[in-house]
Design a protein around this motif. Structure first.
Motif, mmCIF file in Angstrom:
data_model
loop_
_atom_site.group_PDB
_atom_site.id
_atom_site.type_symbol
_atom_site.label_atom_id
_atom_site.label_comp_id
_atom_site.label_asym_id
_atom_site.label_seq_id
_atom_site.Cartn_x
_atom_site.Cartn_y
_atom_site.Cartn_z
ATOM 1 N N ALA A 313 43.418 -9.841 -7.954
ATOM 2 C CA ALA A 313 44.156 -9.251 -9.072
ATOM 3 C C ALA A 313 43.368 -9.398 -10.374
ATOM 4 C CB ALA A 313 45.526 -9.902 -9.197
ATOM 5 N N ASP A 314 42.720 -10.556 -10.558
ATOM 6 C CA ASP A 314 41.880 -10.761 -11.746
ATOM 7 C C ASP A 314 40.731 -9.766 -11.773
ATOM 8 O OD1 ASP A 314 43.415 -12.968 -12.548
ATOM 9 O OD2 ASP A 314 42.195 -14.352 -11.382
ATOM 10 N N LEU A 315 40.106 -9.582 -10.614
ATOM 11 C CA LEU A 315 38.972 -8.663 -10.529
ATOM 12 C C LEU A 315 39.412 -7.226 -10.804
ATOM 13 C CD1 LEU A 315 37.195 -10.119 -7.351
ATOM 14 C CD2 LEU A 315 36.688 -10.590 -9.750
ATOM 15 N N ALA A 316 40.588 -6.870 -10.281
ATOM 16 C CA ALA A 316 41.104 -5.523 -10.515
ATOM 17 C C ALA A 316 41.395 -5.296 -11.996
ATOM 18 C CB ALA A 316 42.366 -5.302 -9.684
ATOM 19 N N ASP A 317 41.665 -6.387 -12.716
ATOM 20 C CA ASP A 317 41.951 -6.301 -14.145
ATOM 21 C C ASP A 317 40.668 -6.280 -14.983
ATOM 22 O OD1 ASP A 317 43.800 -6.145 -16.271
ATOM 23 O OD2 ASP A 317 43.621 -8.297 -16.651
ATOM 24 N N GLY A 318 39.520 -6.358 -14.286
ATOM 25 C CA GLY A 318 38.242 -6.274 -14.989
ATOM 26 C C GLY A 318 37.655 -7.603 -15.404
ATOM 27 N N LEU A 319 38.251 -8.724 -14.969
ATOM 28 C CA LEU A 319 37.726 -10.027 -15.361
ATOM 29 C C LEU A 319 36.449 -10.356 -14.598
ATOM 30 C CD1 LEU A 319 40.980 -12.172 -15.661
ATOM 31 C CD2 LEU A 319 39.784 -10.849 -17.420
ATOM 32 N N VAL A 320 35.514 -11.007 -15.283
ATOM 33 C CA VAL A 320 34.261 -11.425 -14.669
ATOM 34 C C VAL A 320 33.894 -12.817 -15.173
ATOM 35 C CG1 VAL A 320 33.356 -9.082 -14.403
ATOM 36 C CG2 VAL A 320 32.870 -10.365 -16.506
ATOM 37 N N LEU A 321 33.066 -13.506 -14.416
ATOM 38 C CA LEU A 321 32.500 -14.785 -14.833
ATOM 39 C C LEU A 321 31.105 -14.498 -15.386
ATOM 40 C CD1 LEU A 321 33.495 -16.909 -11.705
ATOM 41 C CD2 LEU A 321 34.708 -16.768 -13.885
#
Length: 336
Positions: A313-321
């Motif tokens: 879900a985080d990745l789908a929201d565009g979050l990256v490390l």
């Protein structure tokens, strides 16, 4: 950067202590239950950053972190031996995504903790129980022995005061009650009061311990996005070597009120490129496991070589490390 003074020290065990901290400017330190604090020290002209879980709840008057001695842990050994009341430490603002959500709903929330992995979970439990909600909390806490149970008095009080909402199961290795996949599934099924598909799971402990629990839960058919895990040891800082060669690319970084256009060099992560250009982005582990460096990719494409914290879900929201994230197009825009 925060300037924090040690106001008090409480020994939880011979190798574990809680440090109560206040901002030297008397500013309120904003954080969420389950987050961690990254301390910044200079050692032999080298900057060292180490993250420690916050054991206090945001409802409490003072922020507290709990530090356990780690084998070969340079900073934890130093602090436990030499830190004293009155010391002033530098720290990055609290961070982390190990946060309980939607606890007001009628659902089960399972906490699995091993050893000092109880630290952020104690913060979460105190926070949730101080609020109205229909959720049922289940803590399954693994320790070596009864004498190694951290925060036992606090946990006992919480269970007594909230017996209708909180259930605690202690598993002691010296009593041959070591958690395994069969036991984990049994405990979850026995304690669940609501639809398991809606249950949330929070895991904190050694890597193998969390992997076993996560695989068990997924094998049971439970949604992976309902499982959160937090590495309780971030002492060892490692920089991941990308197996793929990454070409140089332009990156735009929006941080605070400033916009920076930089070039990420060959095989250079976004964080490395930013630090090289004197942009003080937040970071801690630099290994893709703590989430301090999380940002949003507004455009372009970023590839992460390691991700132990962001969910689908985080990745789908565009979050990256940014510490393990590499730009693979020239239109990458990163926003904090």
């Amino acid at each position: 950067m925060l300037q924090l003074q040690v106001e008090d020290i409480k020994w939880e065990a011979p190798d574990t202590a809680t440090y109560f901290l206040r901002d030297v400017a008397d500013k309120k330190i904003i954080y969420k239950a389950g987050q961690f604090l990254t301390l910044v020290f200079n050692h032999h002209n080298e900057e060292l950053r180490r993250s420690y879980s916050i054991s206090s709840s945001p409802d409490e008057g003072r922020l507290a972190i709990t530090i356990k001695r780690v084998p070969n842990g340079e900073l934890s050994r130093f602090l436990l031996t030499h830190a004293k009341i009155g010391d002033i430490w530098q720290a990055v603002e609290p961070a982390g995504r190990f946060i309980v959500s939607n606890f007001e709903q009628a659902k089960d929330i399972f906490f699995f903790a091993a050893g000092s992995g109880i630290t952020p979970i104690l913060s979460q439990i105190k926070y949730v129980l101080n609020r109205e909600g229909k959720s049922k909390l289940h803590l399954i806490y693994s320790s070596r022995s009864a004498g190694n149970i951290l925060f036992k008095a606090s946990l006992d009080i919480l269970q007594q005061q909230h017996h209708e909402r909180l259930n605690i199961v202690h598993l002691l290795s010296n009593d041959a009650r070591r958690l395994n996949n069969v036991m984990a599934e049994q405990l979850v099924r026995q304690q669940a009061r609501f639809d398991l598909q809606q249950a949330q799971f929070y895991l904190c402990g050694p890597f193998d311990y969390m992997r076993m629990i996560r695989l068990t839960l997924i094998y049971m058919g439970l949604p992976a996005d309902n499982i959160r895990k937090e590495n309780f040891v971030l002492e060892t800082v490692t920089v991941s070597n990308a197996r793929t060669s990454f070409a140089p690319h332009k990156v735009r970084i929006v941080f605070g009120d400033e916009t920076h256009d930089i070039m990420a060099g060959e095989n250079q992560s976004i964080l490395q490129a930013a630090l090289q250009n004197k942009i003080g982005l937040p970071y801690s582990c630099r290994a893709g496991i703590c989430s301090t460096c999380t940002a949003k990719c507004k455009s372009g494409k970023v590839v992460m070589t390691v991700n132990e914290v962001l969910t689908d879900a985080d990745l789908a929201d565009g979050l990256v490390l940014t510490c393990t994230g590499y730009a693979v197009t020239d239109d990458v825009v990163i926003e904090f």
